[in-house]
Design a protein around this motif. Sequence first.
Motif, short mmCIF file in Angstrom:
data_model
loop_
_atom_site.label_atom_id
_atom_site.label_comp_id
_atom_site.label_asym_id
_atom_site.label_seq_id
_atom_site.Cartn_x
_atom_site.Cartn_y
_atom_site.Cartn_z
N THR A 9 0.83 -1.20 0.00
CA THR A 9 0.00 0.00 0.00
C THR A 9 0.87 1.26 0.00
N ALA A 13 -1.51 6.46 1.76
CA ALA A 13 -2.73 5.79 2.20
C ALA A 13 -2.58 5.24 3.62
N GLN A 17 -4.99 6.30 6.74
CA GLN A 17 -5.83 5.31 7.41
C GLN A 17 -5.47 5.14 8.88
N ASP A 101 -1.25 -5.66 4.16
CA ASP A 101 -2.46 -5.59 3.33
C ASP A 101 -2.81 -6.97 2.77
N THR A 119 -6.97 -11.31 1.93
CA THR A 119 -7.10 -9.85 2.04
C THR A 119 -8.35 -9.50 2.83
N ARG A 121 -11.45 -6.55 3.10
CA ARG A 121 -12.19 -5.43 2.50
C ARG A 121 -11.56 -4.93 1.20
N HIS A 122 -11.52 -5.78 0.21
CA HIS A 122 -11.05 -5.41 -1.13
C HIS A 122 -9.58 -4.98 -1.15
N GLU A 124 -7.68 -3.49 1.33
CA GLU A 124 -7.21 -2.33 2.10
C GLU A 124 -6.24 -2.78 3.20
N PRO A 125 -5.37 -1.89 3.65
CA PRO A 125 -4.41 -2.27 4.69
C PRO A 125 -5.11 -2.53 6.02
N PHE A 126 -4.47 -3.33 6.85
CA PHE A 126 -5.03 -3.66 8.17
C PHE A 126 -3.88 -3.80 9.15
N GLU A 199 -15.84 -10.32 5.79
CA GLU A 199 -15.06 -9.17 5.36
C GLU A 199 -13.70 -9.56 4.78
#
Length: 244
Positions: A9, A13, A17, A101, A119, A121-122, A124-126, A199
Amino acid sequence: MCGRYTLKTDRRALEKQFRLPELPDFLPRYNLGPTQDGLIIRPGDRPGQKTVAWLRWGLVPAWTRADSDLPLLINARAETAASRPAFRDAWRHRRCLVLADGFYEWTRVGRARIPHHFTVRHGEPFAMAGLWERFDVPDGDATIESFAILTTSANEVVAPHHDRMPAILDPALHDDWVNPLVHDTEVLRRMLGPFPAIEMAARRVDVRVNDIRNDDPECLASPGSSTHANQDRDAPGQLGLDFR
């Protein structure tokens, strides 16, 4: 279990986030493995302050003997970390967020190891729940800072491939997890359940990722579509580190 993950990512971003100060530029990671540096968030010196750092993946307990091989404690079980000698001090005083991510797991089919990328949510990083430690090398001026990723039981997306998964934190719990004033073990453990399967998504990827020396976008290619596909099959000595 978590033995390999991605962090590709854009830094802007990540700053937005996770409400971070400006990050330095870094190369995207498509196959980050043990003993390599991962990006973590930990508390700063002032209340509410966040700091970021690149630490060695593979926690080295503070009491490690200098003349012994450094341990490779890449994961800690959420259910027992609070009482394990290697992790209990970090559990109480040095919790962190490990940014990612995606992460990999493997399914064995005969002699082949089939990699999948997971992954949230499409894509996105976590943040994965982590513990970090500082080891001062005796009779020297070196300090090793390192971390381990906490794992929990697998949800329905991961379970067909492994019975454990990284403890991915709900964003609402990020500040509580790294808050040094939170000490109650049961409160902390309740933050570490399986991330909601609804998710998450899993996708089979090319076996190029099986070799830890490969770290490029083709690690995430569809099976067989990598331009290196023929040379990256599961040949002896090309599997890298598994750490299951």
